[in-house]
Design a protein around this motif. Structure first.
Motif, PDB file in Angstrom:
ATOM      1  N   LEU A 192      11.773  -5.084  10.999  1.00 35.47           N
ATOM      2  CA  LEU A 192      11.841  -3.470  11.206  1.00 35.47           C
ATOM      3  C   LEU A 192      13.345  -3.087  11.108  1.00 35.47           C
ATOM      4  CD1 LEU A 192      10.837  -0.664  12.422  1.00 35.47           C
ATOM      5  CD2 LEU A 192      10.855  -1.810  14.814  1.00 35.47           C
ATOM      6  N   SER A 193      14.169  -3.786  11.760  1.00 43.39           N
ATOM      7  CA  SER A 193      15.608  -3.403  11.828  1.00 43.39           C
ATOM      8  C   SER A 193      16.237  -3.522  10.356  1.00 43.39           C
ATOM      9  CB  SER A 193      16.232  -4.341  12.729  1.00 43.39           C
ATOM     10  OG  SER A 193      17.602  -4.372  12.756  1.00 43.39           O
ATOM     11  N   ARG A 194      15.851  -4.490   9.752  1.00 43.81           N
ATOM     12  CA  ARG A 194      16.549  -4.748   8.451  1.00 43.81           C
ATOM     13  C   ARG A 194      16.179  -3.947   7.400  1.00 43.81           C
ATOM     14  NH1 ARG A 194      19.584  -9.388   6.859  1.00 43.81           N
ATOM     15  NH2 ARG A 194      20.193  -9.281   9.332  1.00 43.81           N
ATOM     16  N   THR A 195      15.003  -3.084   7.643  1.00 44.92           N
ATOM     17  CA  THR A 195      14.499  -2.150   6.491  1.00 44.92           C
ATOM     18  C   THR A 195      16.045  -1.050   6.135  1.00 44.92           C
ATOM     19  OG1 THR A 195      13.733  -0.744   8.075  1.00 44.92           O
ATOM     20  CG2 THR A 195      12.166  -1.905   6.918  1.00 44.92           C
ATOM     21  N   LEU A 196      16.812  -0.898   7.249  1.00 41.29           N
ATOM     22  CA  LEU A 196      17.997  -0.040   6.966  1.00 41.29           C
ATOM     23  C   LEU A 196      19.006  -1.006   6.204  1.00 41.29           C
ATOM     24  CD1 LEU A 196      20.133   2.020   7.457  1.00 41.29           C
ATOM     25  CD2 LEU A 196      20.689   0.819   9.686  1.00 41.29           C
ATOM     26  N   GLY A 197      19.255  -2.017   6.259  1.00 38.33           N
ATOM     27  CA  GLY A 197      20.236  -2.707   5.441  1.00 38.33           C
ATOM     28  C   GLY A 197      19.553  -3.055   4.088  1.00 38.33           C
ATOM     29  N   TRP A 198      18.349  -3.228   4.065  1.00 35.51           N
ATOM     30  CA  TRP A 198      17.785  -3.294   2.548  1.00 35.51           C
ATOM     31  C   TRP A 198      17.819  -2.088   1.946  1.00 35.51           C
ATOM     32  CZ3 TRP A 198      12.788  -5.784   5.193  1.00 35.51           C
ATOM     33  CH2 TRP A 198      12.935  -6.920   5.578  1.00 35.51           C
ATOM     34  N   THR A 199      17.434  -0.909   2.463  1.00 31.14           N
ATOM     35  CA  THR A 199      17.511   0.061   1.758  1.00 31.14           C
ATOM     36  C   THR A 199      18.777   0.672   1.458  1.00 31.14           C
ATOM     37  OG1 THR A 199      17.362   1.365   3.746  1.00 31.14           O
ATOM     38  CG2 THR A 199      15.398   1.106   2.669  1.00 31.14           C
ATOM     39  N   ALA A 200      19.779   0.604   2.303  1.00 33.87           N
ATOM     40  CA  ALA A 200      21.277   1.028   2.155  1.00 33.87           C
ATOM     41  C   ALA A 200      21.946   0.141   0.824  1.00 33.87           C
ATOM     42  CB  ALA A 200      21.982   0.862   3.552  1.00 33.87           C
ATOM     43  N   SER A 216       8.704  -1.150  -2.823  1.00 37.18           N
ATOM     44  CA  SER A 216       8.496  -2.470  -3.509  1.00 37.18           C
ATOM     45  C   SER A 216       9.649  -3.326  -3.214  1.00 37.18           C
ATOM     46  CB  SER A 216       8.416  -2.214  -4.952  1.00 37.18           C
ATOM     47  OG  SER A 216       7.155  -1.527  -5.352  1.00 37.18           O
ATOM     48  N   CYS A 217      10.858  -2.862  -3.310  1.00 37.58           N
ATOM     49  CA  CYS A 217      11.929  -3.617  -2.965  1.00 37.58           C
ATOM     50  C   CYS A 217      11.942  -4.227  -1.502  1.00 37.58           C
ATOM     51  CB  CYS A 217      13.310  -2.585  -2.794  1.00 37.58           C
ATOM     52  SG  CYS A 217      13.706  -2.218  -4.528  1.00 37.58           S
ATOM     53  N   VAL A 218      11.210  -3.484  -0.516  1.00 37.89           N
ATOM     54  CA  VAL A 218      11.124  -3.855   0.884  1.00 37.89           C
ATOM     55  C   VAL A 218       9.971  -4.959   0.806  1.00 37.89           C
ATOM     56  CG1 VAL A 218      10.265  -3.340   3.058  1.00 37.89           C
ATOM     57  CG2 VAL A 218      11.939  -1.770   2.034  1.00 37.89           C
ATOM     58  N   VAL A 219       9.118  -4.962  -0.026  1.00 38.57           N
ATOM     59  CA  VAL A 219       8.060  -5.878  -0.151  1.00 38.57           C
ATOM     60  C   VAL A 219       8.753  -7.266  -0.666  1.00 38.57           C
ATOM     61  CG1 VAL A 219       5.780  -6.693  -1.310  1.00 38.57           C
ATOM     62  CG2 VAL A 219       6.270  -4.268  -0.737  1.00 38.57           C
ATOM     63  N   ALA A 246       0.931  -1.345  -0.103  1.00 35.93           N
ATOM     64  CA  ALA A 246      -0.172  -0.141   0.045  1.00 35.93           C
ATOM     65  C   ALA A 246       0.952   1.214  -0.025  1.00 35.93           C
ATOM     66  CB  ALA A 246      -0.853  -0.046   1.235  1.00 35.93           C
ATOM     67  N   LEU A 247       1.911   1.399   0.768  1.00 34.33           N
ATOM     68  CA  LEU A 247       2.862   2.329   0.804  1.00 34.33           C
ATOM     69  C   LEU A 247       3.548   2.842  -0.509  1.00 34.33           C
ATOM     70  CD1 LEU A 247       4.331   2.066   4.161  1.00 34.33           C
ATOM     71  CD2 LEU A 247       3.040   3.631   3.942  1.00 34.33           C
ATOM     72  N   SER A 248       4.084   1.574  -1.222  1.00 33.38           N
ATOM     73  CA  SER A 248       4.475   1.857  -2.405  1.00 33.38           C
ATOM     74  C   SER A 248       3.607   2.211  -3.464  1.00 33.38           C
ATOM     75  CB  SER A 248       5.103   0.536  -3.071  1.00 33.38           C
ATOM     76  OG  SER A 248       4.015  -0.668  -3.531  1.00 33.38           O
ATOM     77  N   SER A 249       2.154   2.006  -3.420  1.00 31.30           N
ATOM     78  CA  SER A 249       1.434   2.776  -4.625  1.00 31.30           C
ATOM     79  C   SER A 249       1.421   4.365  -3.966  1.00 31.30           C
ATOM     80  CB  SER A 249       0.112   2.011  -4.205  1.00 31.30           C
ATOM     81  OG  SER A 249      -0.556   2.169  -3.113  1.00 31.30           O
ATOM     82  N   LEU A 268      17.596  -6.388  -3.967  1.00 33.28           N
ATOM     83  CA  LEU A 268      18.410  -6.129  -4.957  1.00 33.28           C
ATOM     84  C   LEU A 268      17.975  -6.551  -6.374  1.00 33.28           C
ATOM     85  CD1 LEU A 268      21.941  -7.019  -3.495  1.00 33.28           C
ATOM     86  CD2 LEU A 268      21.082  -4.828  -3.829  1.00 33.28           C
ATOM     87  N   VAL A 269      17.369  -7.649  -6.446  1.00 34.48           N
ATOM     88  CA  VAL A 269      16.849  -7.904  -7.732  1.00 34.48           C
ATOM     89  C   VAL A 269      15.672  -7.075  -8.258  1.00 34.48           C
ATOM     90  CG1 VAL A 269      15.546  -9.636  -8.987  1.00 34.48           C
ATOM     91  CG2 VAL A 269      17.414 -10.517  -7.705  1.00 34.48           C
ATOM     92  N   THR A 270      14.847  -6.885  -7.317  1.00 36.67           N
ATOM     93  CA  THR A 270      13.808  -5.866  -7.513  1.00 36.67           C
ATOM     94  C   THR A 270      14.326  -4.416  -7.821  1.00 36.67           C
ATOM     95  OG1 THR A 270      12.324  -7.041  -5.850  1.00 36.67           O
ATOM     96  CG2 THR A 270      11.605  -4.872  -6.618  1.00 36.67           C
ATOM     97  N   SER A 271      15.173  -4.053  -7.119  1.00 30.23           N
ATOM     98  CA  SER A 271      15.740  -2.680  -7.577  1.00 30.23           C
ATOM     99  C   SER A 271      16.709  -2.486  -8.771  1.00 30.23           C
ATOM    100  CB  SER A 271      16.964  -2.188  -6.349  1.00 30.23           C
ATOM    101  OG  SER A 271      18.157  -2.828  -6.496  1.00 30.23           O
TER     102      SER A 271
END
Ligand code: CMC
Length: 378
Positions: free
Chosen positions: A336-344, A204-207, A102-105, A193-196
């Motif tokens: 919650l914590s790993r959103t940092l690693g994913w986005t970085a 969407s990468c986080v999804v 929902a947030l990605s949209s 990474l595949v998504t990005s």
């Protein structure tokens, strides 16, 4: 067949300045800083700065970052409603995937070198709101938006439980956030990474990452590890359980083993310290910590020769349980914590190393066949 690396084992898909792992010697560093040093001397917000901007912040930079986080907890009412529209018994990570979809949209903007880092900071703040509300929706409690405070961990715990957490609780939550923040390119980060790589948006990468994290071989292991302790029930039943489940039935010991670490996971050592301290607050938690210690001893005795040791998920559940979280939330707390690693990682990839990830599959089916029309196929 030699061209195939099953499970992409030992395949390097990017360079990184974020996280260094020496799996043989049990060393983990973020940006060159030992994980123990970071847990001991910094906060999750400082680690956010380290991962996104390449260094620990000055006091002014830290204050600016905290303000950005505090200003970004708000999420649209429709996203809150979406979380609350799901059945209470829904899987917590499934609920987070739904919320992030929902947030990605709504926030799924194009990549932009000038704003990517701010997007990541807002996303991490909104992850706190999503995670707290997944818990609250499942517990039948009213929605909340985390309130501004001097600490991300404090705001998250206050929102989750609608009470003021103690300083010990805030420190333990903060430590857990640092410990789970990044771990190079496990399955979930690779999915992100595949998504990005298709230039899909950061939310969407986080999804994609959440979907990969959910499985019991990855983020789901903390819940599975703790369920073992629940099943054992009493410390004196541990040996009997281990003999039956692990030695005779040959079940995997959850919270043990790692693709990269061939020795004790350094995060598990730190989680163990926090588990010991926090579990002293209740008899139940203390009992599960005792069970965990006994399982650990038997597990090391059995598996050390195969280089299988406790991983980060072995003791983290005792910490989360002692903080008051239900078992079904453990993977979400990891997320919650790993959103940092994913986005970085996706920022590092898209900004500096971008290339569409498009591997090949080696075809092994029949080389060529003629179609027999359906009426002639018998
Ligand atoms: N219990 C019993 N045997 C194990 C375990 C375990 N936990 N882990 C590995 N083995 C054995 C496995 O049976 C195999 O033995 P053999 O060679 O005799 O067939 C050998 O070790 C290699 O196992 P593998 O599954 O091929 O190795 P992998 O590199 O894919 O393993 C792992 C990594 C994490 C999937 C595995 O250790 C495991 O399933 N552990 C339990 C689940 C778990 O705790 N996952 C959390 C991982 S760390 C945090 C995270 O990523 O979220």
């Amino acid at each position: 067949m030699s061209q195939i690396s099953r499970g992409l084992e030992n395949v390097f898909i990017k360079t990184t300045a974020l996280t260094y792992i020496d799996g043989d010697n049990g060393i983990l560093r973020y940006g060159g800083f030992d994980i123990d040093d970071l847990v001991e001397h910094t906060s999750f917000e400082e680690v956010i700065h380290l991962m996104l901007y390449g260094d620990l912040p000055t006091k002014v930079q830290l204050q600016r970052l905290k303000t950005s986080l505090n200003e970004a907890y708000e999420i649209p009412q429709q996203v809150i409603d979406t979380i609350y529209s799901l059945p209470r018994e829904s899987d917590a990570i499934g609920m987070m995937e739904t919320a992030f979809s929902a947030l990605s949209s709504i926030y799924g903007e194009m990549w932009n070198k000038n704003t990517n880092k701010e997007t990541a900071i807002k996303l991490i703040a909104k992850a706190s709101t999503v995670t707290a509300n997944v818990l609250r929706a499942k517990e039948g409690k009213k929605p909340v938006i985390p309130e501004s405070s001097d600490s991300f961990a404090r705001s998250f715990l206050s929102a989750s439980f609608a009470r003021t957490p103690t300083n010990d609780e805030v420190k333990a939550m903060d430590a857990a956030l640092i410990l789970y923040a990044d771990h190079e390119v496990p399955a979930s980060t690779t999915a992100a990474l595949v998504t990005s790589s298709t230039l899909s948006d950061m939310y969407s990468c986080v999804v994609a990452a959440l979907a990969a994290l959910k499985g019991p071989l990855h983020g789901g292991a903390a819940e599975e590890a703790f369920k073992q302790f629940l099943e054992i029930g009493e410390p004196e039943r541990t040996e009997e359980w281990f003999k039956k489940k692990i030695l005779e039935e040959k079940s995997r010991l959850m919270g043990f083993g790692h693709r990269v670490y061939k020795t004790y996971d350094p995060r598990a050592k730190i989680f163990k310290r926090y588990a010991q301290k926090l579990s002293e607050r209740s008899n139940e938690a203390r009992k599960y910590f005792e069970i965990a210690l006994k399982v650990e001893e038997l597990g090391i005795e059995k598996f050390a020769e195969k280089h299988i040791y406790p991983n980060t998920d072995f003791f983290s559940g005792v910490v989360f349980y002692s903080l008051g979280f239900p078992v079904y939330m453990f993977t979400s707390l990891f997320a919650l914590s790993r959103t940092l690693g994913w986005t970085a990682h996706v920022i590092e990839y898209v900004e500096d190393q971008h290339r569409l990830i498009r591997p090949r599959a080696l075809y092994i089916g029949p080389l060529k066949r003629e179609v027999i029309p359906i009426e002639l196929r018998g």
